[in-house]
Design a protein around this motif. Sequence first.
Motif, PDB file in Angstrom:
ATOM      1  N   ALA A 144      37.980  -4.127 -21.833  1.00  0.00           N
ATOM      2  CA  ALA A 144      37.522  -4.402 -23.130  1.00  0.00           C
ATOM      3  C   ALA A 144      37.630  -3.053 -24.001  1.00  0.00           C
ATOM      4  O   ALA A 144      37.465  -1.817 -23.487  1.00  0.00           O
ATOM      5  CB  ALA A 144      35.630  -4.541 -23.150  1.00  0.00           C
ATOM      6  N   PRO A 145      38.227  -3.467 -25.342  1.00  0.00           N
ATOM      7  CA  PRO A 145      38.326  -2.148 -26.189  1.00  0.00           C
ATOM      8  C   PRO A 145      37.184  -1.312 -26.507  1.00  0.00           C
ATOM      9  O   PRO A 145      35.949  -1.985 -26.465  1.00  0.00           O
ATOM     10  CB  PRO A 145      39.246  -2.591 -27.425  1.00  0.00           C
ATOM     11  N   GLU A 146      37.267  -0.262 -27.072  1.00  0.00           N
ATOM     12  CA  GLU A 146      36.095   0.746 -27.424  1.00  0.00           C
ATOM     13  C   GLU A 146      35.216   0.147 -28.633  1.00  0.00           C
ATOM     14  O   GLU A 146      34.147  -0.055 -28.623  1.00  0.00           O
ATOM     15  CB  GLU A 146      36.608   2.012 -27.864  1.00  0.00           C
ATOM     16  N   ASP A 147      35.814  -0.604 -29.601  1.00  0.00           N
ATOM     17  CA  ASP A 147      35.395  -1.260 -30.567  1.00  0.00           C
ATOM     18  C   ASP A 147      35.183  -2.586 -30.536  1.00  0.00           C
ATOM     19  O   ASP A 147      34.941  -3.386 -31.338  1.00  0.00           O
ATOM     20  CB  ASP A 147      36.099  -1.000 -31.749  1.00  0.00           C
ATOM     21  N   TRP A 148      34.835  -3.169 -29.155  1.00  0.00           N
ATOM     22  CA  TRP A 148      34.726  -4.678 -29.040  1.00  0.00           C
ATOM     23  C   TRP A 148      33.440  -5.326 -29.837  1.00  0.00           C
ATOM     24  O   TRP A 148      33.463  -6.464 -30.161  1.00  0.00           O
ATOM     25  CB  TRP A 148      34.776  -4.866 -27.757  1.00  0.00           C
ATOM     26  N   LEU A 149      32.524  -4.387 -29.900  1.00  0.00           N
ATOM     27  CA  LEU A 149      31.219  -5.010 -30.536  1.00  0.00           C
ATOM     28  C   LEU A 149      31.554  -5.041 -32.025  1.00  0.00           C
ATOM     29  O   LEU A 149      30.958  -6.066 -32.453  1.00  0.00           O
ATOM     30  CB  LEU A 149      30.279  -3.912 -30.157  1.00  0.00           C
ATOM     31  N   ARG A 150      32.062  -3.951 -32.451  1.00  0.00           N
ATOM     32  CA  ARG A 150      32.223  -4.054 -33.952  1.00  0.00           C
ATOM     33  C   ARG A 150      33.134  -5.249 -34.235  1.00  0.00           C
ATOM     34  O   ARG A 150      32.685  -5.836 -35.421  1.00  0.00           O
ATOM     35  CB  ARG A 150      32.785  -2.728 -34.380  1.00  0.00           C
ATOM     36  N   ARG A 151      34.248  -5.211 -33.672  1.00  0.00           N
ATOM     37  CA  ARG A 151      35.050  -6.303 -34.045  1.00  0.00           C
ATOM     38  C   ARG A 151      34.606  -7.741 -33.830  1.00  0.00           C
ATOM     39  O   ARG A 151      34.696  -8.517 -34.742  1.00  0.00           O
ATOM     40  CB  ARG A 151      36.543  -6.146 -33.325  1.00  0.00           C
ATOM     41  N   SER A 152      33.653  -8.150 -32.611  1.00  0.00           N
ATOM     42  CA  SER A 152      33.113  -9.321 -32.347  1.00  0.00           C
ATOM     43  C   SER A 152      31.995  -9.664 -33.726  1.00  0.00           C
ATOM     44  O   SER A 152      32.019 -10.679 -33.964  1.00  0.00           O
ATOM     45  CB  SER A 152      32.553  -9.164 -31.230  1.00  0.00           C
ATOM     46  N   VAL A 153      31.303  -8.583 -33.926  1.00  0.00           N
ATOM     47  CA  VAL A 153      30.243  -8.935 -34.897  1.00  0.00           C
ATOM     48  C   VAL A 153      30.992  -9.146 -36.322  1.00  0.00           C
ATOM     49  O   VAL A 153      30.483 -10.057 -37.022  1.00  0.00           O
ATOM     50  CB  VAL A 153      29.491  -7.806 -35.255  1.00  0.00           C
ATOM     51  N   GLU A 154      32.106  -8.429 -36.488  1.00  0.00           N
ATOM     52  CA  GLU A 154      32.876  -8.733 -38.002  1.00  0.00           C
ATOM     53  C   GLU A 154      33.206 -10.265 -37.895  1.00  0.00           C
ATOM     54  O   GLU A 154      33.172 -10.908 -38.807  1.00  0.00           O
ATOM     55  CB  GLU A 154      33.937  -7.854 -37.914  1.00  0.00           C
ATOM     56  N   TYR A 155      33.760 -10.828 -36.740  1.00  0.00           N
ATOM     57  CA  TYR A 155      34.353 -12.030 -36.464  1.00  0.00           C
ATOM     58  C   TYR A 155      33.008 -12.938 -36.711  1.00  0.00           C
ATOM     59  O   TYR A 155      33.110 -14.217 -37.443  1.00  0.00           O
ATOM     60  CB  TYR A 155      35.069 -12.270 -35.235  1.00  0.00           C
ATOM     61  N   ALA A 156      32.058 -12.807 -35.966  1.00  0.00           N
ATOM     62  CA  ALA A 156      30.841 -13.660 -35.998  1.00  0.00           C
ATOM     63  C   ALA A 156      30.219 -13.672 -37.523  1.00  0.00           C
ATOM     64  O   ALA A 156      29.885 -14.759 -37.673  1.00  0.00           O
ATOM     65  CB  ALA A 156      29.991 -13.337 -35.220  1.00  0.00           C
TER      66      ALA A 156
END
Length: 603
Positions: A478-490
């Motif tokens: 998992a990339p370090e910014d996985w959570l930020r990118r996932s929330v942006e997508y969602a």
Amino acid sequence: MPRGRGRPSRQIDPASPFAEFAEGLAGLRVAAGLSVSELAERISYSKPAISEAADGWHLPSEELTVAYARACGGSPGEWVAKRNAAASTSGRTPRSREAPAGVGEISEEPPSASAEPATPDSVHTPAELANGLRHLKGARSYRDLARSRGADPGDDDRRFVLAPSTLSDLLLGKTMPSRRTMVAFLRACDVSGHEERAWLAAWERVSTAHLHKPAGAVRVRDARARLLGVHASIEADADGDDLPAYVARDIDEAVRANLNAVSARGGLVVLVGNSATGKTRSLFEAVRAVLPEWWLVHPAEMAALDPLLDAPAPRTVVWLDDLQRYPDQHAVAVRVRRAIAAGFVVAGTLATGDHRAPSSRERRPGPYTTDSAMLSLGHVVDVPDAFTPAERQRAKELSDDDPRLWVAVDTSDTGVTQVLAAGPALIRRWELADDPYSKAVITAALDARLLGAQAPLSLGFLAAAAPGYLSSRERAVAPEDWLRRSVEYATEPVHGVASCLIPLAVGMGDVLGYQAADYLCRHVHATRGDHTYPPELWQALVDHHPGDTARLKASAERHEERRFAIGFYQRSAAADPDAAERLAELLAEQGRARLADLLGEGL
């Protein structure tokens, strides 16, 4: 008596035409110990109207006279008689409700109507209403109007006759006509259908202008559908309104008949159905058609209704979209009862599946246990999931002018209203997410909703729960910014309208948490139902979601997740004896289970 209470608001001029009547009326208020402000609040009239009623220069209407006398402890009948006697002495003709035709010599020469015909929407004052009615009268004589009843205003009005005195007062603008008189006059002038409704709306606008406005209220005709909960629509190169043209539903007649019925004395009308089936839009259009001149209040929380319930304002609609979203359903039911008793029309929607009977574990009343009792207070109309053939045909007929309707009707595997609300695109965005981390974040939020978590979900919860939906390899890379990118997508809007996760603000630029899209939740519930949930989800709910405890502990017990149920019960054990008792039972069961495991291992 406190200073300023129970005293006349001004000196009455002895030369005024109604001085004697005004002195008596003011004396009645003084004897009752009421100030002008107190009396105005008590009978829901404005302070100027109360002052003018007893200033000697104005003659109050019969309705105001009745309300004034009753509030001050006088006899309404006696004071109406005094009011009419004062009118007769001064040469003013009192309002006649059912005077027989032909009584008295009434002039048929009211002021000429203005050259420009008045439209119902342009009427805002008694003079403008009288002018508009003179235009409708045209060349008809009083005798013609008295003879031509047209369609009867109602079963109780079959013997109703438009007396010359009534017509004179109506067209001269001397008094405000009753609704019954308006209906009879309009039909005698061959006005019916949409035009009749428009003139009745104008009459109500003028006749209620003196009533005080509830705090935060707007006229129903000015209410904005999107602010009342109507879903935004898909985009299809349509110009104009942000909402598509309204497609008449088969339920409309029943909804509007129910609103008409409860408008007389107060009542509740609720539309029940699944998400994105058009409940809110149908109710909005019905209220706007039946009660356009009423006040509308839309409380963010039930406690906001208390000031209005303490000092009710006539002709008020209380709008409660998505009733299930209010956390304390007992408080909702209590206030709905009070609103009905005050004469309000309560208009609400309720999502199917979000109201249920209490389980055996719920020993005391709590959230979501009183919906059935509340629904029994009023009229419930079920909204079907899909358009009927007749509704689809009406949508096709409107689609030439609105491409969004064409897109909705042309989609064969999804309902018209669901397409309009961008539901299918949300499903595809979740199921075909760009990466496993985005899908995991959305799925964790959806499963939390299925388990009963309805309060906003924090970033901490999403970070702790999402790994339960990822493989070991996916976690490792998992990339370090996985959570930020996932929330942006969602949270990226689909069709410019809706997103899989909805950010909820606590302030400007400050996110309180996230909530899964309602239609997506319904889809998941229908297609996946109850299933096995990863332990990471349960632990994240225990550690990062302090709300919705009652629902979460019930879900944990239903899924036999004793360890996590203990965590939820520990939250409320100190304040709830029943929760403490059940916690002790669970801990004892856990201890016995551990002992059995140890014995099984031969220790």
